[in-house]
Design a protein around this motif. Structure first.
Motif, PDB file in Angstrom:
ATOM      1  N   TYR A 138       1.344   5.365  20.770  1.00  0.00           N
ATOM      2  CA  TYR A 138       0.970   3.850  21.266  1.00  0.00           C
ATOM      3  C   TYR A 138       2.344   3.150  21.782  1.00  0.00           C
ATOM      4  O   TYR A 138       3.215   3.410  21.510  1.00  0.00           O
ATOM      5  CB  TYR A 138       0.628   2.933  20.105  1.00  0.00           C
ATOM      6  N   GLY A 139       1.992   2.264  22.922  1.00  0.00           N
ATOM      7  CA  GLY A 139       2.746   1.566  23.435  1.00  0.00           C
ATOM      8  C   GLY A 139       3.840   2.325  24.336  1.00  0.00           C
ATOM      9  O   GLY A 139       5.349   2.092  24.311  1.00  0.00           O
ATOM     10  N   CYS A 140       3.361   3.054  25.125  1.00  0.00           N
ATOM     11  CA  CYS A 140       3.874   4.261  25.805  1.00  0.00           C
ATOM     12  C   CYS A 140       4.290   3.763  27.113  1.00  0.00           C
ATOM     13  O   CYS A 140       3.682   3.035  27.707  1.00  0.00           O
ATOM     14  CB  CYS A 140       3.375   5.506  25.879  1.00  0.00           C
ATOM     15  N   GLY A 155      -5.559  -2.737  27.032  1.00  0.00           N
ATOM     16  CA  GLY A 155      -4.250  -3.306  26.941  1.00  0.00           C
ATOM     17  C   GLY A 155      -3.177  -2.248  27.329  1.00  0.00           C
ATOM     18  O   GLY A 155      -2.356  -2.306  27.540  1.00  0.00           O
ATOM     19  N   GLU A 156      -3.630  -1.082  26.604  1.00  0.00           N
ATOM     20  CA  GLU A 156      -2.614   0.095  26.650  1.00  0.00           C
ATOM     21  C   GLU A 156      -3.612   1.403  26.727  1.00  0.00           C
ATOM     22  O   GLU A 156      -4.513   1.626  26.165  1.00  0.00           O
ATOM     23  CB  GLU A 156      -1.837  -0.023  25.588  1.00  0.00           C
ATOM     24  N   ASP A 157      -2.830   2.408  26.959  1.00  0.00           N
ATOM     25  CA  ASP A 157      -3.433   3.783  26.815  1.00  0.00           C
ATOM     26  C   ASP A 157      -2.731   4.444  25.552  1.00  0.00           C
ATOM     27  O   ASP A 157      -1.660   3.948  25.083  1.00  0.00           O
ATOM     28  CB  ASP A 157      -3.000   4.750  28.099  1.00  0.00           C
ATOM     29  N   VAL A 158      -3.483   5.224  24.945  1.00  0.00           N
ATOM     30  CA  VAL A 158      -3.058   5.981  23.633  1.00  0.00           C
ATOM     31  C   VAL A 158      -2.795   7.581  23.968  1.00  0.00           C
ATOM     32  O   VAL A 158      -3.915   8.263  24.504  1.00  0.00           O
ATOM     33  CB  VAL A 158      -4.100   5.801  22.666  1.00  0.00           C
ATOM     34  N   CYS A 170       7.368   6.330  23.623  1.00  0.00           N
ATOM     35  CA  CYS A 170       6.321   5.470  22.919  1.00  0.00           C
ATOM     36  C   CYS A 170       6.893   4.671  21.926  1.00  0.00           C
ATOM     37  O   CYS A 170       7.867   5.062  21.150  1.00  0.00           O
ATOM     38  CB  CYS A 170       5.052   6.309  22.491  1.00  0.00           C
ATOM     39  N   LYS A 171       6.470   3.464  21.685  1.00  0.00           N
ATOM     40  CA  LYS A 171       6.794   2.692  20.544  1.00  0.00           C
ATOM     41  C   LYS A 171       6.810   3.067  19.246  1.00  0.00           C
ATOM     42  O   LYS A 171       7.452   3.118  18.504  1.00  0.00           O
ATOM     43  CB  LYS A 171       6.274   1.150  20.609  1.00  0.00           C
ATOM     44  N   THR A 172       5.377   3.648  18.952  1.00  0.00           N
ATOM     45  CA  THR A 172       5.122   4.126  17.667  1.00  0.00           C
ATOM     46  C   THR A 172       4.005   5.440  17.927  1.00  0.00           C
ATOM     47  O   THR A 172       3.291   5.348  18.869  1.00  0.00           O
ATOM     48  CB  THR A 172       4.471   2.977  16.718  1.00  0.00           C
ATOM     49  N   SER A 173       3.914   6.145  16.830  1.00  0.00           N
ATOM     50  CA  SER A 173       3.117   7.245  16.783  1.00  0.00           C
ATOM     51  C   SER A 173       2.352   7.388  15.144  1.00  0.00           C
ATOM     52  O   SER A 173       3.138   7.003  14.203  1.00  0.00           O
ATOM     53  CB  SER A 173       3.535   8.584  17.186  1.00  0.00           C
ATOM     54  N   VAL A 174       1.337   7.651  15.540  1.00  0.00           N
ATOM     55  CA  VAL A 174       0.652   8.083  13.988  1.00  0.00           C
ATOM     56  C   VAL A 174       0.009   9.406  13.932  1.00  0.00           C
ATOM     57  O   VAL A 174      -0.681  10.003  14.899  1.00  0.00           O
ATOM     58  CB  VAL A 174      -0.578   6.998  13.926  1.00  0.00           C
ATOM     59  N   VAL A 175       0.216  10.146  12.857  1.00  0.00           N
ATOM     60  CA  VAL A 175      -0.172  11.643  12.719  1.00  0.00           C
ATOM     61  C   VAL A 175      -1.295  11.459  11.729  1.00  0.00           C
ATOM     62  O   VAL A 175      -1.210  10.888  10.756  1.00  0.00           O
ATOM     63  CB  VAL A 175       0.744  12.258  11.997  1.00  0.00           C
TER      64      VAL A 175
END
Length: 254
Positions: A138-140, A155-158, A170-175
């Motif tokens: 997220y937030g790339c 608002g943003e792409d994932v 990217c600002k953050t990532s989730v696994v």
């Protein structure tokens, strides 16, 4: 007369000693009876039925399960929390010691989840079936070096990719775990469906030996020791199954 003056205090002492022993024994017996009665209750919540040790909640008091294995029932839906992430319990099978769970945040809003990786407390749970890691970033910052699999959000792409290596721009990532059958990771509908479908975990702590003998398991205070209680108190020759075992399969790292 002399003999009476000697034996009377002795009799009085014995009498008071017996009363004292009885008085200190009563709370212990009551505690054991309460544990047997309370921990004999099973949790039912919607599709979840007859769920006992090591879980607690609803009509099972805290000492009847592991402190980190509370099951919350709201509007006939069961929830558990693992490492600060809340999961909805889709299915529960007490016989096989398995739960099918899915992340509640992704059920509510795919584009704004709690930015915490999906990970199990391996002292309590293991994966029951093989899954693969899916990383959602997220937030790339747009770049040609980013993966081409993009899921649109307002608002943003994932950015999605198989594996647990986060995209550095990217600002953050989730696994999150997804089935091995998921291959079209740029399809929002299929990715969301794969995540919300959930995954199966098996809880490790057991009480089989105790329960098969008519007893119930309880967790003893700060020591966190598991005790087997029979109807009249702690079972003298029984110890609960507290062994841990490894899962039949594991979370596949890519």
């Amino acid at each position: 007369m002399a003999s009476h003056s000697v034996h009377l205090p002795l009799i009085t002492i014995l009498h008071h000693s017996v009363i004292f022993l009885v008085l200190i024994k009563i709370p212990s017996c009551l505690s054991a009876n309460d544990a047997y009665r309370n921990c004999g209750n099973l949790i039912s919540c919607g599709k979840i039925t007859n769920l006992g040790f090591p879980f607690w909640g609803k009509n099972r008091t805290k000492e009847c399960g592991h402190p980190l294995m509370q099951l919350i029932c709201e509007k006939e839906i069961g929830y558990i929390t693992i490492k600060d992430v809340q999961y909805r319990v889709l299915e529960a099978n007490p016989d096989s010691h398995t739960l099918k769970i899915t992340r509640e945040d992704y059920l509510q809003d795919f584009c704004q989840p709690k930015h915490v990786n999906t990970s199990l407390d391996t002292q309590l749970y293991v994966y029951e079936s093989p899954y693969q890691n899916l990383t959602l970033s997220y937030g790339c910052t747009r770049s040609e070096s980013l993966p081409t699999t993009v899921i649109p959000c307002i608002g943003e792409d994932v950015y999605s990719q198989i594996g647990s290596l986060a995209v550095v721009s990217c600002k953050t990532s989730v696994v999150v775990p997804v089935p091995l059958s998921l291959v079209e990771i740029n399809d929002f509908t299929k990715v969301h469906q794969a995540i919300t479908e959930g995954f199966v975990v098996r809880w490790i702590k057991e009480c089989n030996k105790c329960e098969s003998s008519g007893g119930v398991c309880s967790i003893e205070g700060s020591s966190q020791q598991t005790t087997c209680y029979c109807r009249d108190g702690p079972c003298p020759n029984l110890s609960p199954d507290i062994k841990t075992s490894s899962g039949t399969s594991e979370f596949i790292e890519n």
